[in-house]
Design a protein around this motif. Structure first.
Motif, PDB file in Angstrom:
ATOM      1  N   UNK A 125     -14.766 -95.689  69.007  1.00 31.83           N
ATOM      2  CA  UNK A 125     -15.557 -96.360  67.976  1.00 31.83           C
ATOM      3  C   UNK A 125     -14.754 -96.849  66.845  1.00 31.83           C
ATOM      4  N   UNK A 126     -15.128 -98.176  66.324  1.00 32.25           N
ATOM      5  CA  UNK A 126     -14.584 -98.612  64.863  1.00 32.25           C
ATOM      6  C   UNK A 126     -15.583 -98.590  64.061  1.00 32.25           C
ATOM      7  N   UNK A 127     -15.660 -99.501  63.328  1.00 30.86           N
ATOM      8  CA  UNK A 127     -16.876 -99.649  62.088  1.00 30.86           C
ATOM      9  C   UNK A 127     -18.206 -99.945  62.776  1.00 30.86           C
ATOM     10  N   UNK A 128     -18.133-100.763  63.938  1.00 30.47           N
ATOM     11  CA  UNK A 128     -19.423-100.992  64.792  1.00 30.47           C
ATOM     12  C   UNK A 128     -19.003-101.194  66.221  1.00 30.47           C
ATOM     13  N   UNK A 129     -17.994-101.701  66.384  1.00 29.92           N
ATOM     14  CA  UNK A 129     -17.542-102.199  67.833  1.00 29.92           C
ATOM     15  C   UNK A 129     -16.801-101.000  68.612  1.00 29.92           C
ATOM     16  N   UNK A 160     -22.007 -97.974  73.754  1.00 30.81           N
ATOM     17  CA  UNK A 160     -21.393 -98.289  75.030  1.00 30.81           C
ATOM     18  C   UNK A 160     -19.947 -98.447  74.621  1.00 30.81           C
ATOM     19  N   UNK A 161     -19.209 -97.398  75.223  1.00 34.71           N
ATOM     20  CA  UNK A 161     -17.732 -97.381  74.924  1.00 34.71           C
ATOM     21  C   UNK A 161     -16.618 -96.921  76.113  1.00 34.71           C
ATOM     22  N   UNK A 162     -15.927 -97.714  76.509  1.00 38.04           N
ATOM     23  CA  UNK A 162     -15.144 -97.217  77.359  1.00 38.04           C
ATOM     24  C   UNK A 162     -14.271 -96.008  76.958  1.00 38.04           C
ATOM     25  N   UNK A 163     -13.487 -95.852  75.768  1.00 34.16           N
ATOM     26  CA  UNK A 163     -12.921 -94.977  75.254  1.00 34.16           C
ATOM     27  C   UNK A 163     -13.712 -93.593  75.156  1.00 34.16           C
ATOM     28  N   UNK A 164     -15.054 -93.800  74.770  1.00 30.96           N
ATOM     29  CA  UNK A 164     -15.740 -92.559  74.622  1.00 30.96           C
ATOM     30  C   UNK A 164     -16.351 -91.761  76.130  1.00 30.96           C
ATOM     31  N   UNK A 165     -16.275 -93.061  77.153  1.00 34.39           N
ATOM     32  CA  UNK A 165     -16.586 -92.827  78.352  1.00 34.39           C
ATOM     33  C   UNK A 165     -15.559 -91.677  78.746  1.00 34.39           C
ATOM     34  N   UNK A 166     -13.998 -92.160  78.793  1.00 33.11           N
ATOM     35  CA  UNK A 166     -12.999 -91.447  79.202  1.00 33.11           C
ATOM     36  C   UNK A 166     -12.645 -90.292  78.358  1.00 33.11           C
ATOM     37  N   UNK A 167     -13.175 -89.997  77.038  1.00 38.37           N
ATOM     38  CA  UNK A 167     -12.957 -88.741  76.505  1.00 38.37           C
ATOM     39  C   UNK A 167     -14.226 -87.922  76.973  1.00 38.37           C
ATOM     40  N   UNK A 168     -15.448 -88.290  77.258  1.00 35.96           N
ATOM     41  CA  UNK A 168     -16.315 -87.473  77.894  1.00 35.96           C
ATOM     42  C   UNK A 168     -15.928 -86.811  79.232  1.00 35.96           C
ATOM     43  N   UNK A 169     -15.026 -87.490  80.045  1.00 35.06           N
ATOM     44  CA  UNK A 169     -14.867 -87.215  81.420  1.00 35.06           C
ATOM     45  C   UNK A 169     -13.565 -86.359  81.062  1.00 35.06           C
ATOM     46  N   UNK A 170     -12.662 -86.301  80.193  1.00 34.33           N
ATOM     47  CA  UNK A 170     -11.779 -85.424  79.516  1.00 34.33           C
ATOM     48  C   UNK A 170     -12.372 -84.111  79.097  1.00 34.33           C
TER      49      UNK A 170
END
Length: 576
Positions: A151-155, A178-188
């Motif tokens: 997540x950045x400022x908004x995107x 909706x975040x590819x990075x946070x999805x990967x972190x959640x699976x982590x």
């Protein structure tokens, strides 16, 4: 002088760019605080840069912060507000920690040097990432920037067209949550690893998973690319990161995939449950690769560019890059050595520089070793422990190098604390633990005994370009990424490299192609004539700790582990 700062969210750092546009210094706060992933305001790094460069209020032109604090603070709150009452704890946590968020930057920086807060400017988070990547690129015009992070400022993802360093236009973005990075972190998190630190373990674990395993179809439903809207869509009911501070995934994900892994249980190949979690990691990694391909295809469609900058935390996913590079429309991908938040401090510093130098044509490409360090500063305070606990095998630089090469050829492991620190999270020789990359027993000792790493995590090989082309499938589009160990590649079919201990179980390796006139190139020049053309290279630290910054840290690692030799600027040391 122009200062760039990143802080409060992931790794914090400070960068310094001079009036000529040269990156002259850079420090990650974790290097000085010795707290892994330190995200607090980089007070130590700021003080060090101010002291070492004798900065005064009138010599600092401006200070750029790598995001817009109010936007970064309010966006998660706005989303969480839609899920009251289940998000009450999240909202309370956010407001209670208001003074620990990036909004506190103005006050925190004023405590370092009163008056400097009046020179503080802010920029878009993804622009900071773009400028960092652009700095390490030989192409500064008509190039596409892809930024993908949590997540950045908004995107959470964006595509921009870089006409030049002053004209960067965002053409597409994906909004939080909706975040590819946070999805990967959640699976982590689900797999029992620490978020923002254990994602690389998921990459290593994925190599043990099976392609098209039963979890692959289940994972496809969690996050996907909407072809009509050209957006990433995340099924929020399977996740809690946007409304909870306790964990990133929901009970519904547990119902879908089964019991989450206990983070305190061992995870060893062959053990009960290992294959399940390896298959989930593989399904996650494959899904991320497919989504990245979709994003890069869209980026090409909207920019028509064949050259790409790739940054943000997801760009640390080195295992995904070979698949992206194979796309027919890609000529080159540039990944900065520190694509995550710590590296964004560099982009922020360049933003400050560009704002004051509108006639600048390009950004000067930074060194991979920008953090100023001199062992002379510590020689006196270390004299007692050096005399009591170590002996010098040599104090002469040339002789010390020859002794280090001889030790490696005899199956020994050597740590290095030489010259400046590396920019990114991967050690490139100056803060490394090195051994013969073809000696399985020694590599295993380095990985599991000295580093205390999980056995499913591979050790990286370092070699010359000529050697790399002999054993591995080198992609020209990623050639610069190999210099900073930022991309993996695969062994050539029938190559002996398939049996090397530095090659992962799936035939991949996160290689480092050593550059001329570096410590590793000098060592290989001595070792290649006797058949050692690959070094195993791992960061000088104990698993879970930050990479060593100075000789004090190196001595600490040597004292706590079986690492007996240290190659330093003072000479080569042997533990008594």
């Amino acid at each position: 002088m122009f200062i760039g700062i990143s802080a409060y969210n992931h790794e914090s750092a400070v960068a310094l760019v001079d009036s000529k546009g040269t990156l002259v210094d850079y420090y990650r706060e974790e290097s000085l605080s010795r707290i892994k992933g330190d995200k607090s305001f980089p007070l130590r790094a700021m003080k060090r840069i101010i002291f070492r460069h004798d900065l005064k209020l009138n010599t600092i032109n401006s200070v750029a912060f790598y995001e817009k604090p109010l936007s970064a603070f309010l966006h998660p709150i706005k989303v969480a507000s839609n899920y009251v009452p289940s998000s009450i704890d999240f909202l309370v946590h956010q407001f209670r920690n208001f003074n620990k968020s990036s909004i506190a930057c103005y006050l925190d920086i004023s405590k370092v040097l009163p008056g400097i807060e009046n020179k503080l400017i802010y920029l878009d988070h993804h622009l900071a990432h773009t400028l960092t990547a652009l700095a390490y690129s030989d192409i500064h015009q008509n190039i596409c920037s892809v930024v993908i992070d949590g997540f950045g400022d908004r995107s959470t993802s964006s595509i921009s067209y870089v006409e030049d360093c002053f004209n960067i236009k965002e053409l597409w973005s994906c909004e939080y949550p909706s975040s590819l990075g946070l999805f990967y972190s959640a699976i982590t998190d689900y797999l029992g690893f620490t978020v923002n630190e254990g994602e690389y373990k998921v990459m290593g674990l994925a190599a043990f998973g099976s392609t098209n395993n039963p979890y692959a179809k289940l994972m496809d439903d969690l996050i996907y690319w909407d072809e009509m809207e050209k957006q990433i869509k995340l099924k929020l009911e399977y996740f809690d990161f946007y409304k909870s501070v306790r964990r990133s995934y929901s009970d519904k994900l547990v119902c879908l995939l089964g019991e989450a892994r206990d983070p305190f249980s061992k995870l060893m190949p062959g053990d009960c449950g290992f294959q399940k979690y390896a298959d989930i990691a593989r399904a996650t990694q494959d899904l991320v690769v497919n989504l990245l391909i979709k994003i890069f295809k869209h980026a090409h469609q909207v920019t028509q560019s064949r050259n790409f900058l790739f940054s943000g935390g997801v760009a640390l996913n080195t295992a995904a890059l070979p698949y992206i590079a194979r796309l027919s429309f890609i000529d080159k991908i540039i990944i900065p050595p520190s694509p995550g938040d710590a590296g964004a401090a560099i982009g922020a510093a360049y933003f400050a520089y560009l704002q004051s130098n509108l006639s600048a044509k390009t950004i000067i490409k930074p060194s991979l070793y920008p953090s100023n360090y001199s062992v002379v500063d510590q020689e006196v305070q270390l004299s007692k422990i050096l005399n009591e606990k170590f002996e010098f095998l040599s104090r002469q630089p040339e002789e010390s190098l020859l002794i280090a090469a001889e030790l490696i050829s005899n199956g020994q492991i050597v740590g290095t604390i030489v010259s400046n620190n590396e920019t990114g999270p991967r050690s490139l020789g100056n803060r490394s633990i090195l051994c013969n990359g073809k000696n399985r027993e020694v590599v295993n000792t380095l990985n599991t005994v000295i580093k205390n790493r999980s056995p499913f995590r591979p050790t990286a090989p370092a070699m010359t370009l000529q050697t790399a082309k002999k054993y591995y499938l080198i992609d020209d589009a990623l050639i610069e990424s190999y210099f900073s160990m930022s991309a993996t590649c695969f062994c050539k079919p029938e190559s002996n490299a398939l049996n090397f201990p530095v090659t992962h179980v799936d035939g991949s390796a996160r290689i480092q192609i050593v550059q001329p006139n570096t410590l590793l190139s000098d060592l290989l020049q001595e070792l290649e004539p006797i058949g050692i053309d690959i070094l195993a290279n791992s960061s000088l630290n104990i698993s879970g700790d930050p990479t060593c910054f100075d000789l004090i840290d190196g001595i600490m690692v040597s004292s706590l582990t079986p690492l007996n030799y240290l190659l330093t600027d003072l000479g080569i040391l042997k533990k008594k």
